[in-house]
Enzyme design. Structure first.
Site, short mmCIF file in Angstrom:
data_model
loop_
_atom_site.label_atom_id
_atom_site.label_comp_id
_atom_site.label_asym_id
_atom_site.label_seq_id
_atom_site.Cartn_x
_atom_site.Cartn_y
_atom_site.Cartn_z
CB CYS A 15 -0.98 -0.02 1.17
SG CYS A 15 -0.26 0.23 2.81
CG ASN A 26 4.52 -1.69 5.11
OD1 ASN A 26 5.58 -2.01 5.61
ND2 ASN A 26 3.57 -2.57 4.90
CB CYS A 57 -3.50 1.63 6.91
SG CYS A 57 -3.27 3.14 7.85
NE ARG A 58 -4.72 1.56 1.68
CZ ARG A 58 -4.70 2.33 0.60
NH1 ARG A 58 -5.60 2.15 -0.35
NH2 ARG A 58 -3.77 3.25 0.45
CB SER A 59 0.43 -3.35 2.80
OG SER A 59 1.19 -2.38 3.49
CG ASP A 92 -5.22 5.47 2.80
OD1 ASP A 92 -5.21 4.94 3.93
OD2 ASP A 92 -4.32 6.24 2.41
#
Length: 163
Positions: A9, A12, A14-16, A127
């Site tokens: 993401c 690195n 939150c999402r990933s 996001d």
């Protein structure tokens, strides 16, 4: 030889890392943890060395996932050791494909939600960084939904390697 998957993401945090934690759990549940390596990175290095966002940690821990994480930036040289690079949105997909040193490396990049048949045409995981906890919960739902299809694809590839 392990099959290596890296989720990417922006920062690195939150999402990933959320996708990394969820997929690592799916791999372990499937008994493939010795055959599949899972990690994550960001397209930028703003948060290198930081832990995951506290909201990511809260949502993951609340759902029973591991939250050990340190942010890092994705490097073009990693393509040679990775089998699959999973982008969390189309911006990441484009950035990673531009970064790829060769066409076969660019072909390793896929969108996470492309593994969720119910995702429809919008394959981005939004996001959640600038929003509230509900955005992180929505992100987790999307990640979990896509992880089953991704696991099936990885398992199919592993079976092809054994043949």
């Amino acid at each position: 030889m392990s099959y290596r998957v890296c989720f990417v993401c922006t920062g690195n945090i939150c999402r990933s890392p959320m996708a990394e934690s969820v997929f690592r759990a799916r791999v372990a549940e499937a008994g493939l943890d010795g055959r599949v390596e899972v990690d994550s990175a960001g397209t930028g290095g703003w948060h290198e060395g930081d832990g995951a966002d506290p909201r990511t940690v809260s949502v993951l821990e609340g759902s029973g996932y591991d939250t050990d994480h340190r942010a890092r930036r994705f490097e073009a040289s990693w393509f040679s050791r990775l089998d699959l690079v999973i982008a969390l949105d189309t911006g990441h997909l484009k950035a990673l494909r531009r970064l790829a040193p060769a066409q076969e490396d660019a072909a390793k990049v896929r969108l996470l939600r492309s593994y969720d048949p119910a995702a429809g045409h919008d394959l981005d995981v939004p996001d959640p960084y600038y929003g509230g906890l509900d955005g992180f919960e929505e992100c987790l739902e999307m990640v979990e939904a896509a992880s089953e299809g991704l696991l099936a694809a990885v398992r199919e590839h592993l079976e092809g390697r054994a043949a």
